[in-house]
Design a protein around this motif. Sequence first.
Motif, PDB file in Angstrom:
ATOM      1  N   GLU A   1       5.305   2.321  -4.280  1.00  0.00           N
ATOM      2  CA  GLU A   1       6.470   2.696  -3.469  1.00  0.00           C
ATOM      3  C   GLU A   1       7.095   1.456  -2.815  1.00  0.00           C
ATOM      4  N   THR A   2       6.261   0.575  -2.300  1.00  0.00           N
ATOM      5  CA  THR A   2       6.770  -0.666  -1.691  1.00  0.00           C
ATOM      6  C   THR A   2       7.406  -1.561  -2.749  1.00  0.00           C
ATOM      7  N   LEU A   3       6.769  -1.658  -3.918  1.00  0.00           N
ATOM      8  CA  LEU A   3       7.350  -2.460  -5.000  1.00  0.00           C
ATOM      9  C   LEU A   3       8.727  -1.917  -5.377  1.00  0.00           C
ATOM     10  N   ASN A   4       8.847  -0.593  -5.447  1.00  0.00           N
ATOM     11  CA  ASN A   4      10.150   0.009  -5.749  1.00  0.00           C
ATOM     12  C   ASN A   4      11.168  -0.308  -4.661  1.00  0.00           C
ATOM     13  N   ALA A   5      10.741  -0.355  -3.405  1.00  0.00           N
ATOM     14  CA  ALA A   5      11.652  -0.700  -2.303  1.00  0.00           C
ATOM     15  C   ALA A   5      12.092  -2.162  -2.407  1.00  0.00           C
ATOM     16  N   ILE A   6      11.177  -3.049  -2.810  1.00  0.00           N
ATOM     17  CA  ILE A   6      11.528  -4.461  -3.023  1.00  0.00           C
ATOM     18  C   ILE A   6      12.587  -4.551  -4.123  1.00  0.00           C
ATOM     19  N   HIS A   7      12.374  -3.822  -5.205  1.00  0.00           N
ATOM     20  CA  HIS A   7      13.325  -3.869  -6.321  1.00  0.00           C
ATOM     21  C   HIS A   7      14.655  -3.210  -5.967  1.00  0.00           C
ATOM     22  N   ALA A   8      14.621  -2.227  -5.090  1.00  0.00           N
ATOM     23  CA  ALA A   8      15.882  -1.623  -4.620  1.00  0.00           C
ATOM     24  C   ALA A   8      16.689  -2.661  -3.845  1.00  0.00           C
ATOM     25  N   LYS A   9      16.010  -3.473  -3.031  1.00  0.00           N
ATOM     26  CA  LYS A   9      16.696  -4.539  -2.288  1.00  0.00           C
ATOM     27  C   LYS A   9      17.292  -5.559  -3.263  1.00  0.00           C
ATOM     28  N   LEU A  10      16.509  -5.955  -4.263  1.00  0.00           N
ATOM     29  CA  LEU A  10      16.993  -6.897  -5.273  1.00  0.00           C
ATOM     30  C   LEU A  10      18.252  -6.337  -5.938  1.00  0.00           C
ATOM     31  N   ARG A  11      18.184  -5.083  -6.391  1.00  0.00           N
ATOM     32  CA  ARG A  11      19.322  -4.468  -7.079  1.00  0.00           C
ATOM     33  C   ARG A  11      20.548  -4.363  -6.166  1.00  0.00           C
TER      34      ARG A  11
END
Length: 179
Positions: free
Chosen positions: A63-73
Motif C-alpha cells: 500500500e505504501t509502495l503504491n502511494a509512492i508511485h501515485a506521487k511519482l505519477r
Amino acid sequence: MKLAILDRDGVINHDSDAFIKSPDEWVALPGSLEAIARLSRAGWRVVIASNQSGIARGLFSMETLNAIHAKLRKELAQAGGSIDAIFTCPHGPGDDCSCRKPRAGMLLDIGRRYDIDLQNVPAVGDSLRDLQAASEAGCAPWLVMTGNGQKTWDKGDLPAGTQVGESLAAIVDVWLQEA
C-alpha cells in the motif's frame, strides 16, 4: 513502438541506503520528470523496473509502495509526462526469485506483456545489477551517473556495450536525437 525501461531509485528519484519508505521520502532528481515527459511527448512508452526488497524486509507495505508511485505519477503528470507501467520485485536478496535484478525475469516479463523483442530496447540503471539484467534480457544497457552510478562506474566490469550518461535528461537527449 519505442519503449524505454528505467530503474526508479537513483535514476528518477534520489536513492537512500535506508530505502525510500514513504511518499515523503520520494524526491525526484532534477530534470528526471521533464526527461520522461519529453519521451512521452515523442511517443515513447516508459516503463519502470525496480527491485523493492523493502517490502520483503518489512520496511514498508505494498500500500505504501503504491502511494509512492501515485506521487511519482502525479508529479510526472504535472510535468506533462506519464509512466506506462511499473514492474517491481518485492522479494529479498535471499529469496532466489527470477524477477529480482540482476536476473532478467522482470525485464523479460515486460517484453512479454508488451509483445516486443527487447533486443536493443534501452534500459537505464545506476547499479551493476540493473545493467546485468538489461544485458541478459537483450536490452541496451545505459548507466546513469546519478544515484549509485559513480560507484558502479568506479568498480568497472560493466556489461559489454554499456553506454553512459550524466543524468536521465542527458540520456534522453541522446535517444531523441537518434530517433
